[in-house]
Design an enzyme around this catalytic site. Sequence first.
Site, PDB file in Angstrom:
ATOM      1  CG  HIS A 275      25.516  42.351  25.222  1.00 34.61           C
ATOM      2  ND1 HIS A 275      25.377  41.519  26.179  1.00 34.61           N
ATOM      3  CD2 HIS A 275      26.618  43.085  25.588  1.00 34.61           C
ATOM      4  CE1 HIS A 275      26.204  41.582  26.909  1.00 34.61           C
ATOM      5  NE2 HIS A 275      27.188  42.548  26.561  1.00 34.61           N
TER       6      HIS A 275
ATOM      7  CD  GLN B  31      19.549  39.146  29.391  1.00 34.07           C
ATOM      8  OE1 GLN B  31      19.887  38.177  28.790  1.00 34.07           O
ATOM      9  NE2 GLN B  31      20.522  40.135  29.854  1.00 34.07           N
TER      10      GLN B  31
ATOM     11  CE1 TYR C  92      21.375  40.020  20.003  1.00 33.38           C
ATOM     12  CE2 TYR C  92      22.266  40.278  22.336  1.00 33.38           C
ATOM     13  CZ  TYR C  92      22.196  39.837  21.310  1.00 33.38           C
ATOM     14  OH  TYR C  92      23.359  38.558  21.023  1.00 33.38           O
TER      15      TYR C  92
ATOM     16  NE  ARG D  42      24.423  42.018  31.799  1.00 34.86           N
ATOM     17  CZ  ARG D  42      25.534  41.032  31.360  1.00 34.86           C
ATOM     18  NH1 ARG D  42      25.333  40.455  30.214  1.00 34.86           N
ATOM     19  NH2 ARG D  42      26.421  40.977  32.208  1.00 34.86           N
TER      20      ARG D  42
ATOM     21  CG  HIS E  68      19.372  41.167  26.870  1.00 39.09           C
ATOM     22  ND1 HIS E  68      20.016  42.346  26.738  1.00 39.09           N
ATOM     23  CD2 HIS E  68      19.765  40.300  26.304  1.00 39.09           C
ATOM     24  CE1 HIS E  68      21.438  41.722  26.219  1.00 39.09           C
ATOM     25  NE2 HIS E  68      21.133  40.559  26.124  1.00 39.09           N
TER      26      HIS E  68
ATOM     27  N   GLY F 281      34.519  40.535  32.538  1.00 38.54           N
ATOM     28  CA  GLY F 281      35.829  40.490  32.690  1.00 38.54           C
ATOM     29  C   GLY F 281      36.472  40.501  34.465  1.00 38.54           C
TER      30      GLY F 281
HETATM   31  C1  LIG Z   1      28.491  31.754  26.211  1.00 38.61           C
HETATM   32  C2  LIG Z   1      28.043  33.417  26.539  1.00 38.61           C
HETATM   33  C3  LIG Z   1      26.669  33.413  26.686  1.00 38.61           C
HETATM   34  C4  LIG Z   1      26.144  34.923  26.802  1.00 38.61           C
HETATM   35  N1  LIG Z   1      24.743  35.159  26.828  1.00 38.61           N
HETATM   36  C5  LIG Z   1      24.299  36.380  27.311  1.00 38.61           C
HETATM   37  C6  LIG Z   1      23.074  36.538  27.502  1.00 38.61           C
HETATM   38  O1  LIG Z   1      22.327  35.697  26.997  1.00 38.61           O
HETATM   39  N2  LIG Z   1      22.512  37.670  27.741  1.00 38.61           N
HETATM   40  C7  LIG Z   1      23.468  38.928  28.100  1.00 38.61           C
HETATM   41  O2  LIG Z   1      23.107  40.005  28.348  1.00 38.61           O
HETATM   42  N3  LIG Z   1      24.964  38.744  27.969  1.00 38.61           N
HETATM   43  C8  LIG Z   1      25.455  37.452  27.808  1.00 38.61           C
HETATM   44  N4  LIG Z   1      26.702  37.132  27.559  1.00 38.61           N
HETATM   45  C9  LIG Z   1      27.612  38.167  28.216  1.00 38.61           C
HETATM   46  C10 LIG Z   1      27.768  37.643  29.814  1.00 38.61           C
HETATM   47  O3  LIG Z   1      26.458  37.904  30.517  1.00 38.61           O
HETATM   48  C11 LIG Z   1      28.950  38.537  30.431  1.00 38.61           C
HETATM   49  O4  LIG Z   1      28.394  40.012  30.565  1.00 38.61           O
HETATM   50  C12 LIG Z   1      30.180  38.404  29.796  1.00 38.61           C
HETATM   51  O5  LIG Z   1      30.596  37.004  29.459  1.00 38.61           O
HETATM   52  C13 LIG Z   1      31.408  39.069  30.263  1.00 38.61           C
HETATM   53  O6  LIG Z   1      31.409  38.603  31.623  1.00 38.61           O
HETATM   54  P1  LIG Z   1      32.896  37.376  32.015  1.00 38.61           P
HETATM   55  O7  LIG Z   1      33.846  38.154  31.860  1.00 38.61           O
HETATM   56  O8  LIG Z   1      32.466  37.493  33.538  1.00 38.61           O
HETATM   57  O9  LIG Z   1      32.399  36.248  31.425  1.00 38.61           O
HETATM   58  C14 LIG Z   1      27.026  35.989  27.171  1.00 38.61           C
HETATM   59  C15 LIG Z   1      28.468  35.524  27.464  1.00 38.61           C
HETATM   60  C16 LIG Z   1      28.907  34.271  26.818  1.00 38.61           C
HETATM   61  C17 LIG Z   1      30.331  33.630  26.993  1.00 38.61           C
END
Ligand SMILES: Cc1cc2nc3c(=O)[nH]c(=O)nc-3n(C[C@H](O)[C@H](O)[C@H](O)COP(=O)(O)O)c2cc1C
Length: 377
Positions: free
Chosen positions: A193, A119, A195, A242, A190, A313
């Site tokens: 979120h 990514q 950025y 993404r 990326h 989620g």
């Molecule tokens: C510890 C942590 C680090 C994350 N780092 C990134 C990241 O580097 N890049 C990104 O696109 N999303 C990042 N996310 C978002 C996750 O990729 C994911 O979309 C989010 O946790 C929701 O999915 P889940 O409910 O399966 O955890 C991060 C989430 C967590 C919890």
Amino acid sequence: MAINNTSLCNWHQMASEHETPVIPLLTPYKMGNFNLSHRMVLAPLTRMRSYDNVAQPHAVLYYSQRTSPGGLLISEATGVSDSAQGLIHTPGIWTKEQVEAWKPIVNAVHAKGGVFFCQIWHVGRVSSSVFQPNGQAPISSTDKPLKPQMGMEFTPPRRLRTDEIPQIINDFRIAARNAIEAGFDGVEIHGAHGYLLEQFMKDKVNDRSDEYGGSIENRCRFALEVVEAVVKEIGAQRVGIRLSPFTEHSDSGDSDPKALGLYMANALNKYNILYCHMVEPRMKNAIEIVECPHHSLVPMRKAFKGTFIAAGGYDRKDGINAVAENRTDLVAYGRLFLANPDLPKRFGLDAPLNKYNRENFYTHDPVIGYTDYPFLE
Ligand SMILES: Cc1cc2nc3c(=O)[nH]c(=O)nc-3n(C[C@H](O)[C@H](O)[C@H](O)COP(=O)(O)O)c2cc1C
């Protein structure tokens, strides 16, 4: 892609006839040239254990623990240049040393039969001058400052001049080339979120009056130029992106997220990229879930012609249903995969899961909360 319910009906039918049901999430899928053995993807997860922006040897174990033969992994967000960072100990891929450091990690994933995408990331204004070269201001689409959040303070950004934009696009292009040099199978741009790419795409942030601001077409121009440059460099079938049109992470809201998501899904078709990875509307930001109507990524899923990955989620049942109902091709798991290195196996057996500990999501220890989550046996 046509939506049909045949596979879901079969799944329920087989389950009710007490045969071993086929679990839709664990069925094979051909993603371009990659033969995936199941549909569960390791979501990109920043872990802040890459000291001084260099991926570390402990990441070999971390990623290989989460590799299954024919499984797709997406790396943690990885900076494209020295102005791309906004957090301590996140990895980069712009120097020779950083590229070399990724090689053993990628090799370990390949040795276990995994497919590994990097990514590539620029934080834009979600940064502070302490992370910037010569203590300069972070760059963005805007000079609007970001309010402090989650205990972090941000330096007011400097709006990029129009003539500086090609340089940033070039940084993404070189980062993609470096990722291939490091052995990655492809890159995920990326664009989520809050950025840099989103700071251009979203109308509550972007207040430009040049060809990169105003209309939806203008706001998406930067992201699409990044896609185009990366596609030209490494080939469309190695490129994913993404997007999170619905989330408001780091103050990045849009007045019409559905239109934005649809515009991007359609525009991306022109480049024939491998996949589009979208974050569910139920995600308020990267990690907080809110109630919202279901199925809302379906219009984007239908519009996009390549592989669709949904994230945000998901649990076992949700993921199974999303694939069975053809609402997505693949499902990315973040926190559950973080805490369960053998998540596909556990879902196959419907085994209990380890609970994740958010206290050490972002700590810097090379073992604790990182590689010490237990496997089933
Ligand atoms: C510890 C942590 C680090 C994350 N780092 C990134 C990241 O580097 N890049 C990104 O696109 N999303 C990042 N996310 C978002 C996750 O990729 C994911 O979309 C989010 O946790 C929701 O999915 P889940 O409910 O399966 O955890 C991060 C989430 C967590 C919890």
